[in-house]
Each structure stands twice: as C-alpha cells, then as structure tokens.
Scaffold this active site. Structure first.
Site, PDB file in Angstrom:
ATOM      1  N   GLU A 105      -0.540  20.792   4.434  1.00  0.00           N
ATOM      2  CA  GLU A 105      -0.707  21.619   5.635  1.00  0.00           C
ATOM      3  C   GLU A 105       0.308  21.192   6.684  1.00  0.00           C
ATOM      4  O   GLU A 105       0.466  20.000   6.966  1.00  0.00           O
ATOM      5  CB  GLU A 105      -2.127  21.477   6.191  1.00  0.00           C
ATOM      6  CG  GLU A 105      -2.377  22.236   7.490  1.00  0.00           C
ATOM      7  CD  GLU A 105      -3.797  22.046   8.002  1.00  0.00           C
ATOM      8  OE1 GLU A 105      -4.717  21.925   7.164  1.00  0.00           O
ATOM      9  OE2 GLU A 105      -3.990  22.013   9.238  1.00  0.00           O
ATOM     10  N   GLU A 121      -0.917  23.088  17.514  1.00  0.00           N
ATOM     11  CA  GLU A 121      -2.354  23.132  17.785  1.00  0.00           C
ATOM     12  C   GLU A 121      -2.564  22.728  19.232  1.00  0.00           C
ATOM     13  O   GLU A 121      -1.817  21.907  19.787  1.00  0.00           O
ATOM     14  CB  GLU A 121      -3.125  22.180  16.871  1.00  0.00           C
ATOM     15  CG  GLU A 121      -3.301  22.662  15.447  1.00  0.00           C
ATOM     16  CD  GLU A 121      -4.195  21.717  14.663  1.00  0.00           C
ATOM     17  OE1 GLU A 121      -5.302  22.135  14.276  1.00  0.00           O
ATOM     18  OE2 GLU A 121      -3.768  20.572  14.436  1.00  0.00           O
TER      19      GLU A 121
END
Length: 545
Positions: free
Chosen positions: A433, A438
C-alpha cells in the site's frame, strides 16, 4: 566496502570458472580458426520491406572451426565481442545504408582469422529528447558522474528481470577508482555525439574481464587502462526484452570499444530512464553466460541526484501517460472509476464509522467532490464515498500528482492512496500500500505519506509527516515519485519522505488508485459532535513515466 566488492568478485569468479572450466582441461593443438562464415538477418525484412522495418536492427551469426571468441566490427565504428558467435546490432545512420561488417574469430594461443560481409539496412530511428538530455542540446555538453550517493548505482541481475536481483551496490559501497570517473558527452552538430571518458588512467573492472586490463587474480579490480581519445556515441533503437514502461527504448552505442565507467566488455547500453541530471542504463555483459548490469549516473560531481542542498523534487518522469481532469459534470467517469458500497469488514478493517454510497460524489465545475455527511445511512451515522481504478487503470513506476483541497472537521480522514493490482488474489498487506496523502481532521495541517507491506503494516507502517498550511482552504499538490530504487513523497514539490525500494518489497508491480473520505476509525479518531459535513475536492490526477 571490501565485503561488497568481494560479493561481486565471488559471483563473477564462480560464473567465469563455470564457463571456462571445460576449456581449461586441455588446450589441444594450436590451430587458427578456419571455415569462418557470417550470416545476417535484417529484423522484420520481407518482400515489401527489403531493408527492414526502420529500426536498423540486424542479427548476426558467425561460425568457424576451432574458434573460442568472435569480434564483430559492424562497419559504423561499433564493436562487440561474443563467445557464442551471435550478435545483434542497431544501425543508427538515417536512411538506407550499406555497411561492411568484419568478424575476427580467435582461437587458442591467440590465433585469428577474419572475414567480411556487407549488409544494407534501413534506419528511421530518432530520439531527439534523449539526445538533448545527454548533452544539453546542440552545441552543448554535459559531464556525467557515477551516482555514488544513490543505492543501486551499480547492480546486476538475470536477463529475465528488470531489476538488479543479484546485487545492488549501496551508496559509496564500491572501489574508489569507480567514483573517480567522469564522462563528457557533447553535441557538435554531427549525427553522432562526442564521447570523452576520463578515468584518471584507472578503470574498475568486472572480475571476468580483468585480463583486459592486465590483471591477474580476481581481487585485481582497479587496473591501469587507457581510455583516452574522443569516441563517437550514436543512438539507435534498443532490441529490448523489457516491458515498454520500463525502458526509453533507446540504445547508446560507443565506438572503438568505449564503455560507461565499469568494464563489462560491451559498448552498447539501453537507456531505462533519463532526466536533466539523471541517467539509468542497462547493459548485457559480453561473456558466454551474460548478466544484466545496471548503472546510474548524475550530472552532480558529488554523486547525488538532484540539488543536494534542497528538498525540491527533481523528477525522473516527464511523459504524461494518464490524466483525469474532471472536466465533465455528473457522476465520475465509469470507464475509469469504480464506486465501492458499504462499510466493508469491521469498517474496512479500521473501525471506520461511515457507509459508502454512490450519492456522496459528483464532478462539478472542473472538480471531483467527495462529501462526508452526518446522516443515518444503512444503520451507520455517516455517509461518504470511496472510489477506485481497480481493473480500469494501474501503473508501475512513475510520478503521480494529485491536486486537492481537503475536508475539515474532527474525525475526518481523507486519503489518496494506492494498492497493488494483485490485491484480490494476495490480500493485504502482501499486495503493498502506498499512501500518497492521509490527513486527520483532528490534527489539521499535518500530512502523512506512508507505506504498508508485510512486517510494516497497520500502526507499524513506514511513515513520515510534513506540515502544510491551509490544507482545507487551498489546493495543494500531493506527489509520489516511484521507481525500482526509491519512493519519494512530496507536497508542492518539496520532498519530505524517501523510501529505498528493493526487489524484496511488493512495490515492483502495477498499482491502482483509491480516493475516499472516511470518518473516525483507528486513524481518524473521535468525531467532533458539531460535525455535519465536509468535502474533499480534487482538481486533477496526472501520471508521468
């Protein structure tokens, strides 16, 4: 340093021993090679294209009795040595041209025989971009240095791989003589470039070929070797076995046995990647059982890539291969995007509080808008949208840039990220990932760039942060620059996180894109009781390779 050098020596000495042990049992009578024959095949030549397809590529085969090596002089100043008598060469001179090819067959005791043959071939090849990046443009020159500060500045691997799976040198991990090299390439206005190699009189030799420099044992690596004199460098089509997204498709051919810094008995190099200050090459060693060698060069004398005094992103990738500009109002383009519905398993594995729908996203006025809302939806207190490009768009290596404005409010958790395209088969975290961005609404202004993979997943991800002002009031560019050697995270072209990629990570396969706004969960934290709704807006997504 010695340990790394000895690793290379051990591998290559073993291969040299295997390839030569049968010949060393007995020399037999010393006889000059005889019955030397040369055959050639012009690639993709047919009745309508007598001189080939324009690539200039020709395959040669030489056979002779009592021969142990064949030296091909292709008639354009380029030379290649092969023990098996097979060679491929791409001619670069534009148009239909005839070349006289000479093959010198060598036997035991240094005996030789030679033969000539003519080949007429068409070349339409042109790569002005690579030519200009090598030199700086017509009338200009650039000096290139071994990128010693970069991991993998010298590497080796098998022929059926695109990465140095056997060995990749760590920064500053090899012999000093290797780092004293400099190569100046100039555009003088001629069809061929000027190639000047200054090695201070000493060359770093592959152990299999140190006899060329007069060496003896396998430990003799830095050997006196004269490389002085101007040579020519031509660009031609690469006879590549690599996927098109891993190579420029251009081959560099150096005349008169020239080479790039590390001697592996070849003068032909495939360009895997090139930028203003970065050159990444792949070459096959000229021996019976060839290996794929990788070399990195930089225009910075200190051996670093980019401005060593700045964190500014120096991109390797300039060709746009994907663009989503969100310029058609309505639902997201179904040819690009999938909309995932529901709350997944235990809030997508993160105890998230929202239920994803098709109704919380719209393309409007040139922007994609994902809105998280406090509303009862299928038994959950919040609604939002999660969208992916799985099975519709993915890529391996390159630069992805997303210009976005983030939602605000405690508990919001917007994310712009990627998963390996093999996720449905192997699961998470095995797939890998890459979190491009974020953000926690409970920690406004702090942006995260993270990597999850086996051994480093969940709360143990490899992660760094940077502070960005006004993330919810202004658009910012969130970027990941991804190669086989490193993954860089940047905001507004300022790098804040660098990860060294290797063949052992899952980050060497195609990845697809995900956009979502989650609520709460293990990362988002407590939701502000006053929160009602907020939107992430995306201006564009662009991918360069």
């Amino acid at each position: 340093m010695k340990n790394y050098n000895h690793f290379i020596i051990s591998v290559l000495t073993l291969m040299l021993f295997i390839s030569c042990q049968d010949d060393d049992n007995q020399f037999g009578a010393i006889e000059a090679p005889s019955n030397l024959q040369i055959e050639h095949t012009i690639v993709n030549a047919d009745a309508e294209n007598e001189f080939g397809d324009g690539s200039g590529m020709v395959n040669f085969t030489a056979t002779a009795d009592n021969a142990i090596n064949y030296k091909f002089l292709f008639g354009d100043s380029n030379v290649e040595n092969q023990t098996n008598g097979s060679a491929s060469h791409a001619y670069a001179l534009t148009g239909v041209n005839t070349y006289t090819v000479t093959v010198i067959a060598s036997g035991v005791g240094g005996t030789t025989s030679s033969a000539t043959s003519e080949v007429t071939v068409l070349s339409l090849f042109s790569d002005q971009r690579t030519k200009d990046l090598l030199t700086g443009g017509e009338g200009q020159s650039k000096t290139w240095y071994v990128a010693k500060e970069e991991s993998g500045h010298l590497g080796v691997g098998p022929l059926d791989s695109a990465t140095p799976d056997f060995f990749a040198a760590p920064a500053n991990g090899l012999a000093d003589c290797f780092y004293d090299e400099q190569i100046t390439i100039a555009d003088t206005g001629e069809s061929a470039l000027s190639f000047n190699h200054d090695n201070g009189g000493v060359t770093f030799f592959n152990a299999a070929f140190n006899s060329v420099g007069g060496g003896g044992g396998p430990d003799d690596q830095c050997l006196p070797f004269d490389v002085s004199g101007e040579k020519s460098l031509t660009l031609s089509s690469a006879n590549s076995t690599l996927p098109s997204d891993l190579t420029v498709g251009t081959q560099l051919n150096i005349s008169d046995d020239g080479f790039f810094s590390y001697y592996i008995n070849t003068s032909s190099y495939e360009v895997l990647d090139i930028g203003e200050d970065y050159l990444f090459l792949r070459a096959l060693s000229g021996q019976a059982n060839p290996l794929a060698w990788y070399l990195k060069f930089t225009t910075n004398p200190d051996g670093s890539i980019g401005d060593s005094n700045s964190n500014e992103l120096q991109t390797e990738y300039t060709d746009e291969v994907f663009s989503e500009e969100f310029d058609v109002n309505g639902a997201p383009d179904p040819n690009i995007w999938n909309l995932e519905i529901g709350n997944g398993d235990n809030g997508w594995g993160n105890e998230e509080l929202q239920y994803y729908t098709e109704d919380n996203v719209i393309v409007e006025d040139g922007f994609l808008k994902i809105t998280a809302k406090r509303e009862q939806t299928n038994g959950f207190d919040f609604s939002s949208t999660r969208m992916t490009t799985l099975d519709k768009f993915d890529f391996e290596y390159g630069r992805i840039e997303v210009r976005a404005k983030l939602p605000e409010g405690g508990g919001t958790w917007p994310a712009i990220w990627m998963l390996g395209s093999n996720f449905p088969e192997v699961g998470w975290p095995e797939t890998g990932e890459i979190d491009i961005m974020e953000h926690k609404g409970n920690d406004p202004g702090v942006v995260y760039g993270s990597l999850h993979f086996p051994g480093n997943s969940g709360g143990n991800a490899v992660s760094e942060t940077t502070t960005v002002q006004s993330v919810s009031e202004e658009f910012n560019n969130y970027t990941v620059e991804w190669s086989a050697d490193r993954i860089l995270f940047a905001v507004n072209d300022e790098v804040y996180h660098e990860f060294t990629n290797t063949s052992s990570t899952p980050f060497n396969n195609p990845f697809f894109l995900i956009l979502n706004v989650a609520m709460g969960g293990t990362f988002g934290g407590d939701v502000d009781p006053a929160f009602t709704e907020s939107t992430m807006e995306v201006d564009y997504i662009r991918v360069y390779q």
